[in-house]
Design a protein around this motif. Structure first.
Motif, short mmCIF file in Angstrom:
data_model
loop_
_atom_site.label_atom_id
_atom_site.label_comp_id
_atom_site.label_asym_id
_atom_site.label_seq_id
_atom_site.Cartn_x
_atom_site.Cartn_y
_atom_site.Cartn_z
N ASP A 54 0.83 -1.20 0.00
CA ASP A 54 0.00 0.00 0.00
C ASP A 54 0.86 1.25 0.00
N PHE A 55 1.88 1.27 0.84
CA PHE A 55 2.75 2.44 0.90
C PHE A 55 3.41 2.69 -0.44
N ASN A 56 4.00 1.66 -1.03
CA ASN A 56 4.70 1.84 -2.29
C ASN A 56 3.76 2.30 -3.41
N GLN A 57 2.54 1.81 -3.39
CA GLN A 57 1.57 2.22 -4.42
C GLN A 57 1.17 3.67 -4.24
N ILE A 58 0.83 4.05 -3.02
CA ILE A 58 0.35 5.42 -2.78
C ILE A 58 1.49 6.43 -2.90
N ALA A 59 2.70 6.02 -2.54
CA ALA A 59 3.86 6.93 -2.67
C ALA A 59 4.12 7.28 -4.12
N ASP A 60 3.64 6.45 -5.05
CA ASP A 60 3.61 6.78 -6.48
C ASP A 60 4.96 7.22 -7.03
N GLY A 61 5.99 6.43 -6.73
CA GLY A 61 7.30 6.70 -7.30
C GLY A 61 8.15 7.65 -6.50
N ARG A 249 17.72 8.71 8.50
CA ARG A 249 16.97 8.37 7.30
C ARG A 249 15.52 8.86 7.41
N TRP A 250 14.95 8.74 8.60
CA TRP A 250 13.59 9.23 8.83
C TRP A 250 13.51 10.73 8.57
N ASN A 251 14.48 11.48 9.04
CA ASN A 251 14.48 12.94 8.89
C ASN A 251 14.67 13.38 7.45
N GLU A 252 15.22 12.50 6.61
CA GLU A 252 15.39 12.82 5.19
C GLU A 252 14.09 12.68 4.40
N VAL A 253 13.11 12.01 4.98
CA VAL A 253 11.85 11.75 4.28
C VAL A 253 10.92 12.96 4.42
N GLN A 258 6.36 10.71 5.54
CA GLN A 258 6.42 10.23 6.92
C GLN A 258 5.01 9.89 7.41
N ARG A 259 4.08 10.79 7.13
CA ARG A 259 2.70 10.57 7.58
C ARG A 259 2.08 9.37 6.87
N LEU A 260 2.37 9.24 5.58
CA LEU A 260 1.86 8.09 4.83
C LEU A 260 2.39 6.79 5.44
N MET A 261 3.67 6.79 5.81
CA MET A 261 4.24 5.60 6.42
C MET A 261 3.52 5.26 7.73
N GLU A 262 3.27 6.28 8.55
CA GLU A 262 2.57 6.06 9.82
C GLU A 262 1.18 5.47 9.59
N VAL A 263 0.47 6.01 8.62
CA VAL A 263 -0.89 5.53 8.33
C VAL A 263 -0.87 4.09 7.84
N CYS A 264 0.05 3.78 6.93
CA CYS A 264 0.12 2.42 6.40
C CYS A 264 0.54 1.43 7.48
#
Length: 345
Positions: A54-61, A249-253, A258-264
């Motif tokens: 889900d994350f990879n799809q929504i992140a859309d590249g 690495r987290w701070n580079e995002v 970051q929020r999308l990762m938390e939701v997924c």
């Protein structure tokens, strides 16, 4: 020269067409992460696969997380160090089995008799202050604590039936460090080995059983094929598991990713909650590979008494541990006072 309306519209359309045909500005390369989970491939289908997809799809590249299963990149016991160094970017695990060098590690995984039901975990983290404590402690060692979730309970699956505490004496059991430390009070011999080796060790007799999961994982991971009995008493009603990331690495995002990762990741916590809740009951009733046994309540009360002594021993180790133990005590006292359905005894 006089510009007619027709000429104006024609030239304007041409400019517009030229603008639309202009090449798009190339996107920068996507952020690439490597995440290793504690789970093997069969279990990974339920506990992490979908949220990564889900994350990879929504992140859309814009960002891509590559998933690795238990011990694929590093042994589970080295997960923390590898993440801290940046060898891998993120981890799904409990604190205990990844050998986290923090004050809160002893409470990760299965803190003996600290939790009765799966909902106890999100309640404690979201409403009783544990999330703030975990984030502060991991920030000190260069790691972002992303979120905590409730996973399955901790029951015994063994070759021989267990109907009394005496039956535990001398059993070689694959379990978590803190759980093993506690269970040794009853004569259990804790065994540490790679997760993927547990099934073979049960077949060869190197192990007498496991205290690593509930019955859902026993079936999903194949352990129900190499054990015969399941003890319905558990030493914890839920496992405290987390998602973590290397802080740099987290701070580079970017914030939106970051929020999308938390939701997924939270969607993964939610899926596990109902998957385990259903499985723990359904498999006891409708599957026959494992025969259920139970230690009587009056005898199991001795385990609960020892657990409270264990809590006090942990609390004596540091002020922060004492603070967390107090939270566990106050929370459980509140649940008992609330009565059914929060606590039945």
């Amino acid at each position: 020269m006089t510009t007619t309306r027709r000429k104006f519209l024609t030239s304007g359309a041409a400019v517009g067409a030229a603008t639309l045909a202009a090449p798009a500005i190339a996107q920068s390369a996507p952020i690439k992460w490597r995440l290793q989970t504690y789970a093997g491939p069969a279990l990974g289908v339920e506990v992490i696969d979908q949220c990564i997809k889900d994350f990879n799809q929504i992140a859309d590249g814009q960002m891509e997380i590559e998933l690795f299963y238990a011990d694929q990149l590093v042994p589970t016991g080295e997960l923390f160090r590898a993440m801290q160094k940046g060898t891998i970017d993120a981890v799904q695990s409990d604190d205990d089995s990844m050998a986290s060098p923090t004050e809160v590690t002893v409470f990760g995984g299965y803190f003996p008799l600290g939790l009765r039901y799966s909902l106890d975990v999100p309640a404690l983290f979201n409403h009783w202050g544990l999330d703030e404590i975990w984030k502060e402690e991991y920030a000190k060692v260069g790691v972002r604590h992303i979120s905590a979730g409730s996973w399955d309970p901790c029951n015994f699956a063994t070759h021989k039936p267990i109907t009394s505490l005496a039956d535990l004496n001398g059993l070689r059991i694959f379990t978590f460090p803190t759980a093993g430390r506690f269970l040794s009070r009853f004569g259990v011999i804790p065994v540490t080995l790679p997760w993927e080796d547990a099934e073979v060790a049960l077949q060869t007799g190197e192990l007498d059983g496991i205290a690593w999961s509930g019955i859902t994982e026993d079936y999903t991971s194949g352990w129900a094929n190499v054990t015969e009995h399941f003890l319905t008493n558990n030493i914890s009603g839920a496992w405290i598991g987390h998602f973590f990331a290397n802080m740099d690495r987290w701070n580079e995002v970017p914030p939106h990713l970051q929020r999308l990762m938390e939701v997924c990741f939270n969607s993964s916590h939610y899926h596990r909650q109902h998957w385990y809740w259903n499985g723990e009951a359904n498999l006891r009733v409708n599957e026959t590979k494992l025969k259920s046994t139970t230690i009587p309540d009056d005898e199991w009360a001795k385990v609960e008494e020892e657990a409270h002594k264990f809590w006090d021993e942990i609390a004596a180790e540091s002020p922060l541990k004492a603070k967390i133990v107090d939270i566990f005590k106050n929370y459980n006292d509140t649940m008992v006072k609330a009565g059914k359905p929060y606590r039945y005894s």
